[in-house]
Design an enzyme around this catalytic site. Structure first.
Site, short mmCIF file in Angstrom:
data_model
loop_
_atom_site.label_atom_id
_atom_site.label_comp_id
_atom_site.label_asym_id
_atom_site.label_seq_id
_atom_site.Cartn_x
_atom_site.Cartn_y
_atom_site.Cartn_z
N HIS A 57 -8.34 -2.87 44.14
CA HIS A 57 -8.81 -1.49 44.09
C HIS A 57 -9.68 -1.23 42.86
CE1 HIS A 57 -7.30 2.72 45.28
NE2 HIS A 57 -8.17 2.25 46.15
N HIS A 106 -13.03 11.47 45.42
CA HIS A 106 -12.62 10.08 45.55
C HIS A 106 -12.17 9.60 44.17
CE1 HIS A 106 -13.05 5.64 46.19
NE2 HIS A 106 -12.51 5.98 47.33
#
Ligand SMILES: O=C(O)CCC(=O)Nc1ccc(C(=O)O)c(C(=O)O)c1
Length: 461
Positions: free
Chosen positions: A117, A345
């Site tokens: 990630h 985000h």
């Protein structure tokens, strides 16, 4: 006055925090002309004369990425660090066939459900090195109409000779960066590890909070995830008296499975770490917890419309098992930054004062609200199990001048006219979900009652 100020001027105005949001298409210029950057700004020659770069991320559009570098830098060596396996790894490598300067490093993901990630750029210039830690995938859509976060390091000068300990900062930035990159145990990163050790990073004022997959025990337990954050707050955080009753805010774009109730992990483990204070006396009771996650209507009315929800992967199958979590949820609202319709985000965590004027600390990170990202204690608290790679930077007042708290605001007018006010990506106080009307955005169910910004409905599957 010139509309598009040079990048180096934008960079200067953002000091000392060096915390930016991404530019958003379709909002008033004034919200993009201060404290906001595009990827082309980050990679521009104004930031340095690039020699080589390393891009850690989750999603890549290789041809698009190359186009974001200035022409003269597009053939410089580029190492891509990803978490793809099997056919999708082959597909990613195929995208780069024509680029002789691109190499790949596959981050090992031996824990089920783990993701690579981490979103980080290592930029090697002829005059030194810069580190960028951010929240955007390397695809066009992530830099178009979303709210994303970016931290850009100072230009770290090269040292006479490499050292893993010389040239570190008060926040152990270099030591933590070396530990993080070394944890991949990947030969393709050897040169970049050497590169990092060759630079003087003493000017870094943020603390790295990283996660790497594994079952961490002993000293390693407090090197990663929520136990690292806990340890740093116990060493350098606010005094207990300064933050009594102050809430912890978590803001994120995805949610993992929290277990049966809030005591299982959310409040019983994770919140204990985020509410840690100097001196480390475990508080008798944990503080209020407030979470920020977009409602279905926040997404429907956003600049992108329902498709924004394609990047907010909260599944009905996870949500239906943890309805208790949604009582903590608040809407996404960012009037001050002109970004109420630019879906988040970015992932941020902070400890604000009840009057919304101060915060005791601020973290921007790739980590969503999930055990996979932050870690879950196992074996009677003797090991911390983490599934994913994550990285973020923690801002602590003590490293930005002799003070215990940051002044904060999301109001760009105020931010423009003052120095040393920390720029918040969203508005405080938070905005409640409207009882009986608002639901958390879920990405895998249909919405056909009201049209989105583009007049469309949402029918996933
Ligand atoms: O993580 C969990 O436990 C739940 C599943 C999930 O959230 N997956 C995911 C994957 C990639 C990204 C990304 O965009 O890098 C994001 C994000 O950033 O929201 C989230």
């Amino acid at each position: 006055i010139s509309k598009s100020r040079g990048v180096s001027e934008l960079y200067k105005h953002a000091q000392p925090f060096s915390f930016f949001l991404t530019k958003v298409a379709g909002i008033a210029d004034k919200y993009n002309s201060t404290l906001a950057l595009d990827i082309k700004d980050i990679l521009s020659a104004d930031m340095g004369n690039l020699v080589a770069s390393c891009q850690f991320n989750y999603m890549f559009d290789i041809p698009w990425l190359i186009q974001q570098y200035p022409k003269e830098f597009r053939s410089k060596p580029l190492l891509i660090v990803h978490g793809e396996q099997g056919p999708s790894k082959t597909e990613l490598e195929a995208e780069a066939i024509d680029y002789k300067n691109i190499r790949f490093c596959q981050a090992k993901l031996e824990m089920m459900y783990g993701t690579h990630h981490t979103k980080m750029m290592l930029l090697q210039y002829d005059t030194g090195m810069r580190v960028v830690i951010h929240t955007s995938n390397l695809i066009k859509q992530d830099w178009h109409q979303k709210t994303q976060g970016i931290w850009i390091s100072p230009l770290f000068p090269k040292m006479a000779k490499p050292s893993a300990t010389e040239g570190d900062s008060l926040t152990y930035f270099k030591k933590n960066l070396l530990e993080y990159v070394s944890a991949y145990k990947a030969y393709q990163l050897k040169d970049w590890i050497n590169n990092i050790s060759e630079h003087d990073m003493s000017a870094a004022r943020v603390v790295i909070i990283g996660s790497v997959p594994g079952r961490h025990t002993g000293d390693q337990m407090r090197s990663w995830g929520h136990l690292k954050l806990k340890r740093v707050l116990q060493q350098h955080g606010p005094s207990n008296t300064a933050v009594t009753k102050w809430p912890v805010i978590g803001q994120f774009s995805s949610v993992g499975s929290m277990g049966a109730n809030k005591e299982a992990w959310l409040c019983g483990e994770w919140l204990q770490s985020l509410s840690a204070v100097n001196g480390g006396t475990t508080l008798p009771s944990v503080p209020p917890l407030q979470l920020v996650f977009p409602t279905k209507d926040n997404v429907r009315c956003s600049l992108e419309g329902f498709p924004a929800g394609g990047s907010i992967p909260y599944s009905i199958n996870v949500a239906k098992k943890q309805m208790f979590l949604h009582d903590f949820f608040h809407q996404w609202r960012s009037e001050g930054q002109g970004r109420s319709r630019a879906m988040p985000h970015i992932k941020t965590y902070l400890r604000p004062s009840p009057d919304s004027q101060k915060t005791a600390w601020f973290l921007v990170t790739s980590a969503n609200l999930s055990k996979a990202a932050w870690g879950a204690l196992e074996k009677k608290g003797t090991q911390l199990m983490i599934r994913s790679y994550e990285i973020g930077v923690l801002f602590l007042p003590k490293f930005f001048g002799d003070k215990e708290l940051f002044d904060v605001s999301s109001n760009l007018e105020l931010l423009k006219s003052s120095t040393n006010v920390f720029p918040l990506p969203f508005d405080l106080p938070l905005t409640d979900y409207v009882k009986g009307k608002d639901r958390p955005w879920l990405w895998d169910i249909p919405y056909m009652d009201l049209p989105d910004t583009n007049g469309n409905i949402w029918c996933p599957r």
